[in-house]
Design a protein around this motif. Structure first.
Motif, mmCIF file in Angstrom:
data_model
loop_
_atom_site.group_PDB
_atom_site.id
_atom_site.type_symbol
_atom_site.label_atom_id
_atom_site.label_comp_id
_atom_site.label_asym_id
_atom_site.label_seq_id
_atom_site.Cartn_x
_atom_site.Cartn_y
_atom_site.Cartn_z
ATOM 1 N N LEU A 246 25.954 -74.350 9.259
ATOM 2 C CA LEU A 246 24.570 -73.561 9.084
ATOM 3 C C LEU A 246 23.846 -73.451 10.277
ATOM 4 O O LEU A 246 24.571 -72.792 11.750
ATOM 5 C CB LEU A 246 24.391 -75.708 9.045
ATOM 6 C CG LEU A 246 24.706 -76.106 8.130
ATOM 7 C CD1 LEU A 246 24.130 -77.462 8.356
ATOM 8 C CD2 LEU A 246 23.898 -76.060 7.223
ATOM 9 N N PRO A 247 23.268 -72.564 10.141
ATOM 10 C CA PRO A 247 22.221 -71.888 10.676
ATOM 11 C C PRO A 247 21.701 -72.878 11.653
ATOM 12 O O PRO A 247 21.088 -74.028 11.074
ATOM 13 C CB PRO A 247 20.820 -70.562 9.872
ATOM 14 C CG PRO A 247 20.667 -71.368 8.687
ATOM 15 C CD PRO A 247 22.320 -72.426 8.364
ATOM 16 N N SER A 248 19.976 -72.641 12.938
ATOM 17 C CA SER A 248 19.853 -73.358 13.319
ATOM 18 C C SER A 248 18.395 -73.068 13.016
ATOM 19 O O SER A 248 18.437 -71.711 12.138
ATOM 20 C CB SER A 248 19.608 -72.975 14.448
ATOM 21 O OG SER A 248 18.990 -71.128 14.895
ATOM 22 N N CYS A 249 17.822 -74.642 12.996
ATOM 23 C CA CYS A 249 16.888 -74.490 12.516
ATOM 24 C C CYS A 249 15.604 -73.570 12.997
ATOM 25 O O CYS A 249 14.914 -72.613 11.419
ATOM 26 C CB CYS A 249 16.303 -76.037 12.534
ATOM 27 S SG CYS A 249 16.761 -77.198 12.345
ATOM 28 N N GLU A 250 16.018 -73.044 13.786
ATOM 29 C CA GLU A 250 14.936 -71.517 14.755
ATOM 30 C C GLU A 250 15.310 -70.603 13.716
ATOM 31 O O GLU A 250 14.076 -69.863 13.861
ATOM 32 C CB GLU A 250 15.128 -71.414 15.758
ATOM 33 C CG GLU A 250 14.373 -72.491 16.935
ATOM 34 C CD GLU A 250 14.958 -72.516 18.813
ATOM 35 O OE1 GLU A 250 15.296 -71.370 18.682
ATOM 36 O OE2 GLU A 250 14.144 -73.482 19.252
ATOM 37 N N ALA B 157 20.588 -87.143 5.367
ATOM 38 C CA ALA B 157 20.648 -85.833 4.244
ATOM 39 C C ALA B 157 22.152 -84.949 4.982
ATOM 40 O O ALA B 157 22.793 -84.635 5.850
ATOM 41 C CB ALA B 157 19.857 -85.068 4.032
ATOM 42 N N SER B 158 23.299 -84.732 4.078
ATOM 43 C CA SER B 158 24.423 -84.657 3.384
ATOM 44 C C SER B 158 24.300 -83.543 3.518
ATOM 45 O O SER B 158 25.387 -82.483 3.398
ATOM 46 C CB SER B 158 25.432 -84.906 2.688
ATOM 47 O OG SER B 158 25.209 -84.569 1.393
ATOM 48 N N ASN B 159 23.253 -82.780 2.991
ATOM 49 C CA ASN B 159 22.860 -81.117 2.433
ATOM 50 C C ASN B 159 21.610 -81.003 3.026
ATOM 51 O O ASN B 159 20.978 -80.047 2.998
ATOM 52 C CB ASN B 159 22.758 -80.719 1.493
ATOM 53 C CG ASN B 159 21.469 -81.773 0.629
ATOM 54 O OD1 ASN B 159 20.594 -83.204 0.710
ATOM 55 N ND2 ASN B 159 20.868 -81.980 -0.599
ATOM 56 N N ILE B 160 21.895 -81.145 5.092
ATOM 57 C CA ILE B 160 20.540 -80.385 5.647
ATOM 58 C C ILE B 160 20.565 -79.017 5.182
ATOM 59 O O ILE B 160 22.001 -78.117 5.034
ATOM 60 C CB ILE B 160 20.878 -81.288 7.226
ATOM 61 C CG1 ILE B 160 22.363 -80.552 7.316
ATOM 62 C CG2 ILE B 160 20.878 -82.547 7.124
ATOM 63 C CD1 ILE B 160 22.619 -81.570 9.118
ATOM 64 N N LEU B 161 19.652 -78.604 5.667
ATOM 65 C CA LEU B 161 19.265 -76.717 5.364
ATOM 66 C C LEU B 161 19.713 -76.232 6.921
ATOM 67 O O LEU B 161 20.137 -74.355 6.779
ATOM 68 C CB LEU B 161 17.983 -76.302 5.706
ATOM 69 C CG LEU B 161 17.622 -77.261 3.639
ATOM 70 C CD1 LEU B 161 15.895 -77.156 3.827
ATOM 71 C CD2 LEU B 161 17.974 -76.451 2.973
ATOM 72 N N CYS B 162 19.516 -76.755 8.111
ATOM 73 C CA CYS B 162 19.915 -76.189 9.293
ATOM 74 C C CYS B 162 20.856 -77.655 10.352
ATOM 75 O O CYS B 162 20.764 -78.318 9.790
ATOM 76 C CB CYS B 162 18.589 -76.032 9.986
ATOM 77 S SG CYS B 162 17.469 -76.582 10.042
ATOM 78 N N LYS B 163 20.460 -76.827 11.483
ATOM 79 C CA LYS B 163 22.225 -77.830 12.087
ATOM 80 C C LYS B 163 20.724 -78.703 12.979
ATOM 81 O O LYS B 163 19.451 -78.220 13.674
ATOM 82 C CB LYS B 163 22.544 -76.720 13.904
ATOM 83 C CG LYS B 163 23.907 -76.370 12.863
ATOM 84 C CD LYS B 163 24.430 -74.818 14.208
ATOM 85 C CE LYS B 163 25.415 -74.273 13.577
ATOM 86 N NZ LYS B 163 25.731 -73.428 14.583
#
Length: 310
Positions: A68-72, A42-48
């Motif tokens: 992008l923020p880290s997923c955590e 995906a090109s619009n991922i929500l986190c790194k």
């Protein structure tokens, strides 16, 4: 009323589909795949992403991961607005999956727990839908007699009388055809929200659960020599079959019932084939959701049988 409801559902899905669906990373119009899992990226991922293979793939196509923020640390405060659909459904679900995954130390287990928790919250509605199916079975003899009574009567007056008598039967057995529609309205966006969240959360599609990589589909897993991924196809197909079987009713005319059975069989086969290319994370959701439906319908049937005996 049903026609209006269908229009509302269609319009709602169109609005959602135009406001924040997954967009894919492309190279000359060809979708880029994750070298680690074989999944479309995906090109619009929500986190790194955290896996070096995934990071290098994004960087190879000049994708900026720095903002992008880290997923955590994923939260509403550190993500940009991305449409109504993402804001209302996808992002809250993604955040809950991440937070619970951190708590239980595994995102695959988090998906299963959240699926079951959502179904427990919706249980009063879904239980009513299951009870409607059982009530329709009880009403079957009277509905069939009604069909025979008006088999050769096609005048407008006869059709009105038939409709009135059918409504009386529905009232007698406490049947509300709209209950099943309400459940469908809830289920459809939930499935797509899970699908979107898992496509757009690197933390999930890079995670393992019981030896299964959540971003890998059975076909990719088997191509890599991991033939145990076939268990997902088997479980998805069996869970779908039994959930359909327990949710069916025999309240239609024989010809209509035959067509419905053909449609159900086609749906089961279609879902079984589709599960070959679904990611393991989506299949965990599907299996947990269908298993809950099976158990719920068995409990409803047992409760109805006890009432009949008493």
């Amino acid at each position: 009323m049903r026609k209006n409801l269908k229009k509302i559902i269609l319009l709602t899905m169109i609005v959602f589909s135009l406001t924040g669906c997954t967009k894919y990373l492309k190279d000359d119009k060809k979708v880029v795949k994750n070298e680690l899992t074989g999944q479309n990226l995906a090109s619009n991922i929500l986190c790194k992403p955290e896996a070096e293979e995934t990071i290098s793939t994004y960087e190879k196509y000049n994708f900026d991961l720095s903002e992008l923020p880290s997923c955590e640390n994923l939260s509403f405060n550190n993500t940009k607005y991305d449409g109504i659909w993402t804001t209302i459904f996808v992002k809250p679900l993604a955040i809950v999956i991440i937070k619970l995954g951190q708590l239980v130390k595994n995102y695959g287990l988090s998906i299963i727990i959240i699926t079951l928790l959502i179904r427990l919250i919706l249980y009063p509605i879904t239980r009513k839908a299951a009870m409607q199916s059982e009530n329709m079975k009880k009403a079957q003899p009277e509905l069939q007699n009604l069909e025979k009574k008006y088999a050769n009567k096609t005048s407008q007056d006869d059709m009105m009388r038939k409709s009135q008598e059918m409504l009386m039967i529905y009232k007698k057995y406490e049947i509300n055809p709209m209950t099943g529609c309400i459940f469908s309205i809830i289920q459809i966006p939930l499935f797509f929200a899970f699908f979107e969240a898992m496509n757009r959360l690197p933390a999930i599609f890079e995670e393992d659960f019981l030896g299964l990589q959540l971003g890998t589909s059975p076909i990719i897993g088997m191509q890599n020599g991991h033939y145990y991924y076939i268990i997902l196809i088997v479980l998805v197909t069996l869970a779908t079959y039994f959930s359909f079987k327990l949710n069916s009713n025999a309240t239609m005319a024989p010809e209509a019932e035959k067509q419905m059975k053909m449609m159900s069989n086609f749906s089961i086969i279609f879902i079984g084939i589709a599960s070959i290319t679904m990611s393991a994370g989506i299949e965990l959701y599907w299996i947990a959701n269908s298993t809950f439906t099976i158990i719920q319908n068995l409990l409803v049937k047992r409760g109805k049988n006890k009432c009949v005996k008493n």
